[in-house]
Design a protein around this motif. Structure first.
Motif, PDB file in Angstrom:
ATOM      1  N   LYS A  94       1.135  -0.971  -0.047  1.00 28.28           N
ATOM      2  CA  LYS A  94       0.564  -0.072   0.412  1.00 28.28           C
ATOM      3  C   LYS A  94       0.758   1.138  -0.002  1.00 28.28           C
ATOM      4  O   LYS A  94       0.608   2.568  -0.967  1.00 28.28           O
ATOM      5  N   HIS A  95       1.787   1.415   1.046  1.00 28.34           N
ATOM      6  CA  HIS A  95       3.175   2.440   0.667  1.00 28.34           C
ATOM      7  C   HIS A  95       3.679   2.683  -0.519  1.00 28.34           C
ATOM      8  O   HIS A  95       3.302   3.801  -0.681  1.00 28.34           O
ATOM      9  N   LEU A  96       3.999   1.666  -1.311  1.00 29.98           N
ATOM     10  CA  LEU A  96       4.622   1.709  -2.663  1.00 29.98           C
ATOM     11  C   LEU A  96       3.492   2.689  -3.255  1.00 29.98           C
ATOM     12  O   LEU A  96       3.717   2.914  -4.676  1.00 29.98           O
ATOM     13  N   ASP A  97       2.304   2.110  -3.620  1.00 31.65           N
ATOM     14  CA  ASP A  97       0.846   2.317  -3.927  1.00 31.65           C
ATOM     15  C   ASP A  97       0.478   3.876  -3.995  1.00 31.65           C
ATOM     16  O   ASP A  97       0.215   4.230  -5.154  1.00 31.65           O
ATOM     17  N   ASN A  98       0.416   4.377  -2.805  1.00 29.01           N
ATOM     18  CA  ASN A  98       1.000   5.633  -2.611  1.00 29.01           C
ATOM     19  C   ASN A  98       2.208   6.334  -3.160  1.00 29.01           C
ATOM     20  O   ASN A  98       1.860   7.459  -3.673  1.00 29.01           O
ATOM     21  N   LEU A  99       3.739   6.445  -3.141  1.00 28.07           N
ATOM     22  CA  LEU A  99       4.463   6.256  -3.618  1.00 28.07           C
ATOM     23  C   LEU A  99       3.795   6.766  -5.455  1.00 28.07           C
ATOM     24  O   LEU A  99       4.046   8.126  -5.717  1.00 28.07           O
ATOM     25  N   ILE A 100       3.235   5.455  -5.412  1.00 34.57           N
ATOM     26  CA  ILE A 100       3.238   5.626  -7.259  1.00 34.57           C
ATOM     27  C   ILE A 100       2.068   7.085  -7.783  1.00 34.57           C
ATOM     28  O   ILE A 100       2.480   8.064  -8.254  1.00 34.57           O
ATOM     29  N   ALA A 101       1.012   6.595  -6.852  1.00 31.51           N
ATOM     30  CA  ALA A 101      -0.107   7.684  -7.074  1.00 31.51           C
ATOM     31  C   ALA A 101       0.263   8.624  -6.880  1.00 31.51           C
ATOM     32  O   ALA A 101      -0.083  10.073  -7.483  1.00 31.51           O
ATOM     33  N   ILE A 102       1.841   9.418  -6.131  1.00 35.77           N
ATOM     34  CA  ILE A 102       2.061  10.824  -5.494  1.00 35.77           C
ATOM     35  C   ILE A 102       2.789  11.169  -7.380  1.00 35.77           C
ATOM     36  O   ILE A 102       2.670  12.600  -7.721  1.00 35.77           O
ATOM     37  N   LYS A 119      13.986   6.883  -6.624  1.00 34.59           N
ATOM     38  CA  LYS A 119      14.102   5.790  -6.241  1.00 34.59           C
ATOM     39  C   LYS A 119      15.212   5.801  -4.521  1.00 34.59           C
ATOM     40  O   LYS A 119      14.579   5.678  -4.283  1.00 34.59           O
ATOM     41  N   SER A 120      15.491   7.050  -4.434  1.00 31.11           N
ATOM     42  CA  SER A 120      15.899   7.774  -2.816  1.00 31.11           C
ATOM     43  C   SER A 120      15.084   7.210  -1.704  1.00 31.11           C
ATOM     44  O   SER A 120      14.800   7.475  -0.925  1.00 31.11           O
ATOM     45  N   ALA A 121      13.672   8.220  -2.366  1.00 32.38           N
ATOM     46  CA  ALA A 121      12.232   7.915  -1.476  1.00 32.38           C
ATOM     47  C   ALA A 121      12.250   6.570  -1.815  1.00 32.38           C
ATOM     48  O   ALA A 121      11.377   6.780  -0.365  1.00 32.38           O
ATOM     49  N   ILE A 122      12.135   6.082  -2.717  1.00 30.93           N
ATOM     50  CA  ILE A 122      11.919   4.188  -2.153  1.00 30.93           C
ATOM     51  C   ILE A 122      12.159   3.347  -0.723  1.00 30.93           C
ATOM     52  O   ILE A 122      11.774   3.098  -0.321  1.00 30.93           O
ATOM     53  N   ILE A 123      14.004   4.273  -1.508  1.00 33.34           N
ATOM     54  CA  ILE A 123      14.190   3.105   0.064  1.00 33.34           C
ATOM     55  C   ILE A 123      14.727   3.945   1.289  1.00 33.34           C
ATOM     56  O   ILE A 123      14.818   3.274   2.158  1.00 33.34           O
ATOM     57  N   SER A 124      14.802   4.421   1.031  1.00 31.03           N
ATOM     58  CA  SER A 124      14.411   5.723   2.136  1.00 31.03           C
ATOM     59  C   SER A 124      12.493   5.104   3.464  1.00 31.03           C
ATOM     60  O   SER A 124      13.211   5.229   4.621  1.00 31.03           O
ATOM     61  N   SER A 125      12.215   5.072   2.420  1.00 30.88           N
ATOM     62  CA  SER A 125      10.760   5.453   3.291  1.00 30.88           C
ATOM     63  C   SER A 125      10.339   3.457   2.797  1.00 30.88           C
ATOM     64  O   SER A 125       9.082   3.459   3.723  1.00 30.88           O
ATOM     65  N   THR A 126      11.278   2.847   2.954  1.00 29.76           N
ATOM     66  CA  THR A 126      10.954   1.510   3.311  1.00 29.76           C
ATOM     67  C   THR A 126      11.700   0.408   4.818  1.00 29.76           C
ATOM     68  O   THR A 126      12.670   1.240   4.288  1.00 29.76           O
ATOM     69  N   PRO A 127      10.231   0.319   5.058  1.00 31.48           N
ATOM     70  CA  PRO A 127      11.119  -0.456   6.098  1.00 31.48           C
ATOM     71  C   PRO A 127      12.804  -1.709   6.065  1.00 31.48           C
ATOM     72  O   PRO A 127      12.671  -1.431   4.762  1.00 31.48           O
ATOM     73  N   ALA A 156      10.517  -5.432  -6.957  1.00 31.87           N
ATOM     74  CA  ALA A 156      11.306  -6.532  -5.836  1.00 31.87           C
ATOM     75  C   ALA A 156      10.906  -6.159  -5.482  1.00 31.87           C
ATOM     76  O   ALA A 156      10.333  -6.998  -4.477  1.00 31.87           O
ATOM     77  N   ILE A 157      10.370  -5.121  -4.576  1.00 31.35           N
ATOM     78  CA  ILE A 157       9.807  -4.842  -3.041  1.00 31.35           C
ATOM     79  C   ILE A 157       8.922  -5.385  -2.774  1.00 31.35           C
ATOM     80  O   ILE A 157       8.216  -5.976  -1.963  1.00 31.35           O
ATOM     81  N   HIS A 158       7.811  -5.213  -3.630  1.00 31.21           N
ATOM     82  CA  HIS A 158       6.349  -5.593  -3.856  1.00 31.21           C
ATOM     83  C   HIS A 158       6.639  -6.951  -3.536  1.00 31.21           C
ATOM     84  O   HIS A 158       5.962  -7.912  -2.393  1.00 31.21           O
ATOM     85  N   ALA A 159       7.318  -7.983  -4.521  1.00 30.71           N
ATOM     86  CA  ALA A 159       7.356  -9.786  -4.398  1.00 30.71           C
ATOM     87  C   ALA A 159       7.988  -9.822  -3.747  1.00 30.71           C
ATOM     88  O   ALA A 159       7.467 -11.157  -2.648  1.00 30.71           O
ATOM     89  N   GLU A 160       8.754  -9.126  -3.132  1.00 31.03           N
ATOM     90  CA  GLU A 160       9.535  -9.704  -1.539  1.00 31.03           C
ATOM     91  C   GLU A 160       8.762  -9.220  -0.297  1.00 31.03           C
ATOM     92  O   GLU A 160       8.285 -10.321  -0.057  1.00 31.03           O
ATOM     93  N   ALA A 161       7.719  -8.023  -0.112  1.00 32.87           N
ATOM     94  CA  ALA A 161       6.602  -8.286   0.605  1.00 32.87           C
ATOM     95  C   ALA A 161       5.434  -9.188   0.366  1.00 32.87           C
ATOM     96  O   ALA A 161       5.056  -9.908   1.434  1.00 32.87           O
ATOM     97  N   GLN A 162       5.370  -9.450  -1.010  1.00 32.28           N
ATOM     98  CA  GLN A 162       4.033 -10.581  -0.709  1.00 32.28           C
ATOM     99  C   GLN A 162       4.756 -11.814  -0.859  1.00 32.28           C
ATOM    100  O   GLN A 162       3.042 -12.943   0.264  1.00 32.28           O
TER     101      GLN A 162
END
Length: 184
Positions: A94-102, A119-127, A156-162
């Motif tokens: 859901k977090h990644l989907d929010n980043l994409i929506a923004i 990419k920096s925003a993605i990396i720094s904002s994920t657990p 990749a992060i989505h796949a790992e999260a799933q």
């Protein structure tokens, strides 16, 4: 943008920029579009614009009042993009989907955020638990970092999260089965 697309899809977009001529068909089309736009406005906003006689006058007034806020909205979206963090590993998707929506909203407003910053925003904002995946991707693409796209990183992060969510739910199911067996 929604109004422009909807009006364009039915061939009424010309009434957003020009008033209808005296031809009855054009006047009716303009009234239909005007009512369609007015019907979507909340009552508090409707009251302010209810006396606009044509779609063009309504559209011009709406643009004048709300386009001024675009700079603030864009700044707010950028701030949100770079300040969001996800601490709940179950909500990474859901977090990644929010980043994409923004990013999509910024793109709609013709604001360009370079891939390297996204990419920096993605990396720094994920657990932190996803940092191993990120490091592996960075290592693979270290010769050509620009080849690692934000979409690849997100996938990749989505796949790992799933996978983690599947494993977590499987473990819970297994624990439930083990618990049930212990009772017999």
């Amino acid at each position: 943008m929604r109004v422009q697309r909807a009006a364009g899809s039915i061939g009424y977009d010309k009434y957003l920029t020009t008033a209808p001529t005296s031809v009855a068909d054009q006047q009716q089309q303009d009234k239909d579009l005007l009512n369609g736009i007015i019907g979507k406005l909340p009552d508090t906003i409707f009251r302010h614009y209810k006396n606009k006689p044509t779609s063009k006058e309504l559209w011009d007034a709406l643009k004048q009042d709300y386009d001024a806020k675009d700079t603030l909205t864009e700044a707010s979206l950028e701030k949100q993009l770079f300040s969001l963090t996800c601490t709940n590993t179950a909500k990474v998707g859901k977090h990644l989907d929010n980043l994409i929506a923004i990013m999509d909203e910024l793109a709609n407003r013709r604001v360009t955020i370079p891939d390297s910053q996204f990419k920096s925003a993605i990396i720094s904002s994920t657990p932190d638990m996803y940092q191993a995946t990120v490091k592996a991707l960075i290592t693979v693409y270290r010769e050509k970092p620009s080849k690692l796209t934000p979409e690849m990183l997100i996938a990749a992060i989505h796949a790992e999260a799933q996978g983690k969510n599947f494993t977590s739910s499987s473990n819970k199911s297994q624990e439930s089965v083990n618990y049930s067996n212990d009772n017999f």
